[in-house]
Design a protein around this motif. Structure first.
Motif, PDB file in Angstrom:
ATOM      1  N   GLU A  81       0.831  -1.197   0.000  1.00  0.00           N
ATOM      2  CA  GLU A  81       0.000   0.000   0.000  1.00  0.00           C
ATOM      3  C   GLU A  81       0.868   1.250   0.000  1.00  0.00           C
ATOM      4  OE1 GLU A  81      -2.457   1.224   3.277  1.00  0.00           O
ATOM      5  OE2 GLU A  81      -1.245   0.163   4.746  1.00  0.00           O
ATOM      6  N   ASP A  88      -3.201   5.315  -0.701  1.00  0.00           N
ATOM      7  CA  ASP A  88      -4.327   4.435  -0.427  1.00  0.00           C
ATOM      8  C   ASP A  88      -4.934   4.772   0.933  1.00  0.00           C
ATOM      9  OD1 ASP A  88      -3.926   2.770  -2.787  1.00  0.00           O
ATOM     10  OD2 ASP A  88      -2.144   2.034  -1.765  1.00  0.00           O
ATOM     11  N   ARG A  89      -4.047   5.024   1.915  1.00  0.00           N
ATOM     12  CA  ARG A  89      -4.503   5.421   3.249  1.00  0.00           C
ATOM     13  C   ARG A  89      -3.715   6.637   3.711  1.00  0.00           C
ATOM     14  NH1 ARG A  89      -4.416   1.622   7.937  1.00  0.00           N
ATOM     15  NH2 ARG A  89      -2.421   0.930   7.093  1.00  0.00           N
ATOM     16  N   GLU A  97      -6.847   6.421   8.230  1.00  0.00           N
ATOM     17  CA  GLU A  97      -8.099   6.136   7.528  1.00  0.00           C
ATOM     18  C   GLU A  97      -7.826   5.896   6.052  1.00  0.00           C
ATOM     19  OE1 GLU A  97     -11.733   5.260   7.858  1.00  0.00           O
ATOM     20  OE2 GLU A  97     -11.573   6.925   9.293  1.00  0.00           O
ATOM     21  N   ASP A  98      -8.631   5.017   5.453  1.00  0.00           N
ATOM     22  CA  ASP A  98      -8.634   4.900   4.004  1.00  0.00           C
ATOM     23  C   ASP A  98      -8.955   6.270   3.415  1.00  0.00           C
ATOM     24  OD1 ASP A  98      -9.067   3.023   1.459  1.00  0.00           O
ATOM     25  OD2 ASP A  98     -10.705   4.479   1.524  1.00  0.00           O
ATOM     26  N   LYS A  99      -8.195   6.655   2.399  1.00  0.00           N
ATOM     27  CA  LYS A  99      -8.324   8.023   1.881  1.00  0.00           C
ATOM     28  C   LYS A  99      -9.739   8.326   1.408  1.00  0.00           C
ATOM     29  CE  LYS A  99      -7.087   8.821  -2.223  1.00  0.00           C
ATOM     30  NZ  LYS A  99      -6.243   8.884  -3.431  1.00  0.00           N
TER      31      LYS A  99
END
Length: 308
Positions: free
Chosen positions: A32, A202-203, A216-218
């Motif tokens: 990631e 991604d995050r 957090e997930d973007k």
């Protein structure tokens, strides 16, 4: 599958009493792109240093690929490529020699074909026989990236990699980062160019005063914390807001020719229909409207402001 990087209650307190990292817990998965955001002095570089084993922790534990960065330092460090903010190179060595030597330092066998591929990807091949002292600042930054990738690491840290560099390097570097992610490399970056994090990550993690405020997930972050903005272009300028909009989060702009309304797009009732109805009741006509979403930068500024 366990995370590629695992930080458990990581604390760094300096002799002066400064708490640089405050019980940081963080897990980063294999393959990631993770963006670590925060203002100057927030603890970004200290956290990277702790994970790489070059900053001693006061307490806590960090694993990279299952290897403890303190008790199994060599195995952990072999998995990591680091591009620091500062340029540190042997100025009298050539580009090709610098990158090849860095590869051997990590115990990798010589591989001229891989080094050639790497230098070509970073537009350095034509400079392969040039000494570092002869290069521009942007070219030296490219060499730093090539050095970090010379031993084909599983994890790549980019600490403010595009600060002060040209557009071409940014483009080349992000193309390389995407290729590395596709090959399973985990990429962690810090940047002041939040639009880059928005485009690449991604995050997202936000750190301030040594504390990790969120991870957090973007896309989820932007849905959860992002707001939308409705802008109405008015037919005639308004000197003041209609009384029926008292207390609403609206503002006049462009010398009274535009009315801006900020709302939560995820809310069950956005308020937009009510707003339009009240404008009609007040006989306020508009000629056009547009909506825009909050950027990651807007969210970041709000989070840091709330944490002060």
């Amino acid at each position: 599958m366990p995370p590629m990087i695992s930080c458990a209650r990581v604390v760094k307190r300096y002799a002066s009493g400064l708490l640089a990292l405050d019980a940081v817990d963080l897990a980063i998965e294999k393959g990631e792109i993770f963006a670590l955001l925060g203002p100057n002095g927030a603890g970004k570089t200290t956290l990277i240093g702790a994970i790489c084993g070059i900053v001693s922790m006061t307490s806590g534990k960090v694993l990279v690929g299952g290897h403890d960065v303190q008790s199994d330092f060599r195995a952990a460090r072999r998995m990591i490529g680091l591009v620091p903010q500062e340029i540190a190179l042997d100025i009298f060595s050539t580009v090709f020699t610098t990158v090849s030597y860095s590869r051997r330092l990590f115990g990798r066998p010589a591989d001229p074909a891989y080094v050639e591929r790497l230098l070509k990807e970073l537009a350095l091949w034509d400079k392969r026989n040039a000494r570092i002292v002869e290069l521009s600042g942007g070219m030296k930054r490219r060499v730093m990236i090539a050095k970090a990738l010379s031993h084909q690491p599983d994890v790549l840290f980019l600490d403010e990699p595009t600060a002060g560099v040209d557009v071409n390097l940014r483009r080349d570097m992000w193309a390389l980062v995407r290729r590395l992610r596709d090959e399973g490399v985990t990429v962690i970056l810090t940047t002041h160019y939040i639009e880059e994090a928005e485009a690449m990550a991604d995050r997202v993690g936000v750190i301030n005063k040594g504390r990790l405020l969120l991870v957090e997930d973007k896309e989820a972050l932007m849905r959860k914390l992002g707001k939308r903005r409705l802008t109405l272009r008015l037919h005639k300028p308004l000197a003041a807001l209609p009384a029926t909009l008292a207390g609403w989060p609206v503002a006049l702009e462009d010398q009274g020719l535009a009315l801006a309304y900020t709302f939560d797009a995820a809310a069950e009732d956005t308020g937009v229909p009510t707003l339009l109805r009240r404008l009609a009741e007040a006989e306020v006509d508009f000629t056009d409207l547009e909506t825009t979403a909050s950027s990651l930068e807007d969210i970041f500024v709000d989070l840091i402001g709330a944490a002060q």
